[in-house]
Structure formats: structure tokens, C-alpha cells
Design a protein around this motif. Structure first.
Motif, short mmCIF file in Angstrom:
data_model
loop_
_atom_site.label_atom_id
_atom_site.label_comp_id
_atom_site.label_asym_id
_atom_site.label_seq_id
_atom_site.Cartn_x
_atom_site.Cartn_y
_atom_site.Cartn_z
N VAL A 1 0.84 -1.20 0.00
CA VAL A 1 0.00 0.00 0.00
C VAL A 1 0.88 1.25 0.00
O VAL A 1 2.08 1.18 0.27
CB VAL A 1 -0.98 0.02 1.20
CG1 VAL A 1 -2.00 -1.09 1.04
CG2 VAL A 1 -0.25 -0.13 2.51
N LYS A 2 0.26 2.40 -0.29
CA LYS A 2 1.01 3.61 -0.58
C LYS A 2 1.57 4.34 0.64
O LYS A 2 2.32 5.32 0.49
CB LYS A 2 0.14 4.58 -1.39
CG LYS A 2 -0.19 4.09 -2.78
CD LYS A 2 -1.04 5.10 -3.53
CE LYS A 2 -1.34 4.65 -4.94
NZ LYS A 2 -2.16 5.65 -5.68
N LYS A 3 1.17 3.92 1.84
CA LYS A 3 1.65 4.55 3.06
C LYS A 3 2.04 3.45 4.06
O LYS A 3 1.53 2.33 3.98
CB LYS A 3 0.56 5.43 3.68
CG LYS A 3 0.08 6.58 2.81
CD LYS A 3 1.00 7.78 2.90
CE LYS A 3 0.41 8.97 2.17
NZ LYS A 3 1.24 10.18 2.32
N PRO A 4 2.92 3.75 5.02
CA PRO A 4 3.27 2.75 6.03
C PRO A 4 2.07 2.44 6.94
O PRO A 4 1.54 3.32 7.60
CB PRO A 4 4.40 3.44 6.83
CG PRO A 4 4.92 4.50 5.92
CD PRO A 4 3.74 4.97 5.14
N VAL A 5 1.66 1.17 6.96
CA VAL A 5 0.58 0.70 7.82
C VAL A 5 1.11 -0.47 8.64
O VAL A 5 1.59 -1.45 8.08
CB VAL A 5 -0.65 0.26 7.00
CG1 VAL A 5 -1.72 -0.34 7.91
CG2 VAL A 5 -1.22 1.44 6.21
N TRP B 1 11.13 3.06 10.69
CA TRP B 1 12.04 2.40 9.74
C TRP B 1 11.54 2.55 8.30
O TRP B 1 12.32 2.80 7.38
CB TRP B 1 12.16 0.91 10.06
CG TRP B 1 12.93 0.60 11.30
CD1 TRP B 1 13.79 1.42 11.96
CD2 TRP B 1 12.92 -0.64 12.04
NE1 TRP B 1 14.31 0.78 13.07
CE2 TRP B 1 13.79 -0.48 13.14
CE3 TRP B 1 12.24 -1.84 11.87
CZ2 TRP B 1 14.01 -1.50 14.07
CZ3 TRP B 1 12.46 -2.86 12.79
CH2 TRP B 1 13.34 -2.69 13.87
N PHE B 2 10.24 2.41 8.11
CA PHE B 2 9.64 2.59 6.78
C PHE B 2 10.01 3.95 6.21
O PHE B 2 10.42 4.09 5.06
CB PHE B 2 8.11 2.51 6.90
CG PHE B 2 7.52 1.23 6.38
CD1 PHE B 2 6.93 1.19 5.12
CD2 PHE B 2 7.52 0.09 7.14
CE1 PHE B 2 6.36 0.02 4.64
CE2 PHE B 2 6.95 -1.08 6.68
CZ PHE B 2 6.37 -1.12 5.42
N ILE C 1 8.49 2.62 0.78
CA ILE C 1 7.37 2.67 -0.16
C ILE C 1 7.87 3.04 -1.55
O ILE C 1 7.50 2.41 -2.55
CB ILE C 1 6.30 3.68 0.31
CG1 ILE C 1 5.79 3.34 1.71
CG2 ILE C 1 5.14 3.72 -0.69
CD1 ILE C 1 5.05 2.04 1.84
N LYS C 2 8.73 4.03 -1.61
CA LYS C 2 9.27 4.47 -2.91
C LYS C 2 10.06 3.35 -3.57
O LYS C 2 9.98 3.16 -4.79
CB LYS C 2 10.16 5.71 -2.72
CG LYS C 2 10.68 6.28 -4.03
CD LYS C 2 11.52 7.53 -3.79
CE LYS C 2 12.05 8.08 -5.11
NZ LYS C 2 12.89 9.30 -4.89
N LYS C 3 10.82 2.61 -2.78
CA LYS C 3 11.61 1.51 -3.35
C LYS C 3 10.72 0.42 -3.92
O LYS C 3 11.03 -0.16 -4.97
CB LYS C 3 12.56 0.95 -2.28
CG LYS C 3 13.71 1.89 -1.94
CD LYS C 3 14.61 1.28 -0.87
CE LYS C 3 15.88 2.10 -0.67
NZ LYS C 3 15.64 3.44 -0.16
N ILE C 4 9.61 0.11 -3.24
CA ILE C 4 8.67 -0.88 -3.77
C ILE C 4 8.01 -0.35 -5.04
O ILE C 4 7.85 -1.07 -6.03
CB ILE C 4 7.61 -1.24 -2.70
CG1 ILE C 4 8.26 -1.94 -1.51
CG2 ILE C 4 6.52 -2.12 -3.31
CD1 ILE C 4 7.31 -2.22 -0.35
N GLU C 5 7.64 0.93 -5.03
CA GLU C 5 7.03 1.55 -6.21
C GLU C 5 7.98 1.48 -7.40
O GLU C 5 7.56 1.15 -8.53
CB GLU C 5 6.67 3.00 -5.92
CG GLU C 5 5.48 3.17 -4.99
CD GLU C 5 5.23 4.62 -4.62
OE1 GLU C 5 4.08 4.93 -4.24
OE2 GLU C 5 6.18 5.44 -4.70
#
Length: 247
Positions: A206-210, A231-232, A238-242
Motif C-alpha cells: 500500500v502507498k503509506k506505512p501501515v 524504519w519505513f 514505499i518508494k523503493k517498492i514503487e
């Protein structure tokens, strides 16, 4: 919870941490926060202890039914997490199965194996349940039904063993005295296998740390769940996964 996800989505917060209902968190993260482009299904990933070193278990309950491509993507997201958060150089990704042979398993696992063996991450094959506690893989991939069973069985066995050790040393005066000689080692083992050290599971995709903290979380557990969110943000995960999914 809905207000929290809305604020997160509108940029009023940087991360969302909750010990609430897993289903509600999954729905909120998927429908309000939204998936990263290219991610078929977000998954709950939990850092778990082993005899060797911590490993990532996913999915731990978000998707009871999966397709092979979901498992393939879980492996990719898990590998990115372990590289950036846990600093593992080349994390080994394994597929939870009832045997190590490529021909073992149900149709879902066999199809997932065929996809994962050509993956851009370090796929090391199938892993049996008895191998998991030894830390033979850095990322263990399963559908949410199987992963949740592994997670809760793991927790239950750990409690049974620790209670058994405690009862053995409290049997009589001599056993209590002998405990003093091994106390430091037992305390280290308790810390090593204590899920509270890792705080909570993360929703990857997902687009934000949850972050999903344990339902019975105490103050220390929740503190460590918040640390997961930090840590996220520090690693810009998130950017790295994107970036990886944009390829």
C-alpha cells in the motif's frame, strides 16, 4: 480507524499504527490508502524469530485465498523489505510447502514455484514447516490462510516451551538453585523468541506505512510497532517498492 486512514491518505500523518481488527486494517489500507500501482494484493508481513536470525513471514492473514502471481509478488516485496529494513544483502525467499521437491504441493504452490524460480529475487525453493524455525529462509511466502496458521502455531509452541522450562526449574529447591546457573542463557533465549521485540506486522503493497500491532500488545510492543513505522520512513521503503513494480 476510518478517520485515521483518511488522515493518512490526506497527508495529515506519515504512518498508521493500530492493534485493531486485522480485517478492518486490511480493508482500510486497501480501499482508503490504496495499493501501490502494479501490486495485485497487499499482504501482512511479520518479522519472526528463528534459531539463526529473524525472518519475514508473509502473508499472515490478509489474503486467505491467493493466485500464484500474488505469491510471486509477496516474494518480491518481502525481499525488498529485508534488504532495506533488516539490511540482508541477498535475502533468500522460500515458498511454504509440504515438501522441498518442486513437484510437491497443491496446484497453487506448484504454479507459484514455476513463476518464482525465474524471479529477479533470490528464490531458494520450497521450505517445510519444520525448517522454518531454524531460519533456513529469510522470507517465507504463503497464502494468508497458511501463513496465519504458521504464525499462530509458532506463538503457541513458543509459549508451551517457555512454560515447560519454567515448570521444570520450579519443581523443587534443587531445581530452583540450578536455575541460577542458566538464568542468563534462558533470558537471552526469551528475548530472541519474543515477538514483542518486533512490535507488529507491516502491510506491504500500500502507498503509506501501515503497521498492525498484536491484539494483546502492551506498551513495549506498541513502542516497537511505532519503530517499524519509523524504519519505513527512514528507508523510504514505499518508494523503493514503487520503483521495483514500475519495472
Amino acid at each position: 480507524m476510518a478517520i485515521g486512514f483518511r488522515l493518512l491518505n490526506e497527508g495529515e500523518g506519515d504512518a498508521f499504527v493500530s492493534a485493531g481488527n486485522t480485517g478492518a486494517i486490511t480493508v482500510g489500507a486497501t480501499l482508503i490508502t490504496k495499493r501501490i500501482k502494479g501490486v495485485k494484493r497487499p499482504a501482512i508481513a511479520s518479522i519472526m524469530p528463528s534459531a539463526n536470525k529473524p525472518f519475514l513471514m508473509m502473508d499472515c492473514g490478509a489474503n486467505a485465498e491467493c493466485r500464484a502471481e500474488f505469491l510471486y509478488q509477496f516474494g518480491l516485496m518481502g525481499s525488498i523489505y529485508m534488504k532495506n529494513i533488516m539490511k540482508y544483502d541477498n535475502p533468500g525467499v522460500a515458498l511454504a510447502n509440504n515438501g522441498t521437491e518442486e513437484t510437491k504441493g497443491n496446484p497453487l504452490v506448484k504454479e507459484a514455484y514455476a513463476l518464482m524460480k525465474d524471479a529477479p529475487y533470490n528464490f531458494i525453493g520450497n521450505i517445510e514447516g519444520r525448517q522454518i524455525p531454524f531460519g533456513d529462509a529469510d522470507v517465507v511466502v504463503a497464502d494468508g490462510f497458511t501463513g496465519n496458521l504458521i504464525l499462530k502455531t509458532y506463538e503457541g509452541v513458543a509459549k508451551v516451551l517457555m512454560n515447560g522450562i519454567k515448570n521444570a526449574f520450579y519443581k523443587n529447591t534443587l531445581s530452583k538453585l540450578s536455575y541460577l546457573g542458566v538464568k542468563n542463557g534462558i533470558d537471552e533465549m526469551k528475548t530472541q523468541f519474543d515477538y514483542k521485540e518486533y512490535g507488529g506486522a507491516v502491510m506491504l503493497g500500500v502507498k503509506k506505512p501501515v503497521i498492525k500491532a498484536h491484539g494483546s500488545a502492551d506498551a513495549r510492543t506498541f513502542k516497537n510497532a511505532i519503530k517499524q513505522a519509523v524504519w519505513f520512513l527512514q528507508t523510504d521503503l514505499i518508494k523503493k517498492i514503487e520503483e521495483e513494480f514500475s519495472k
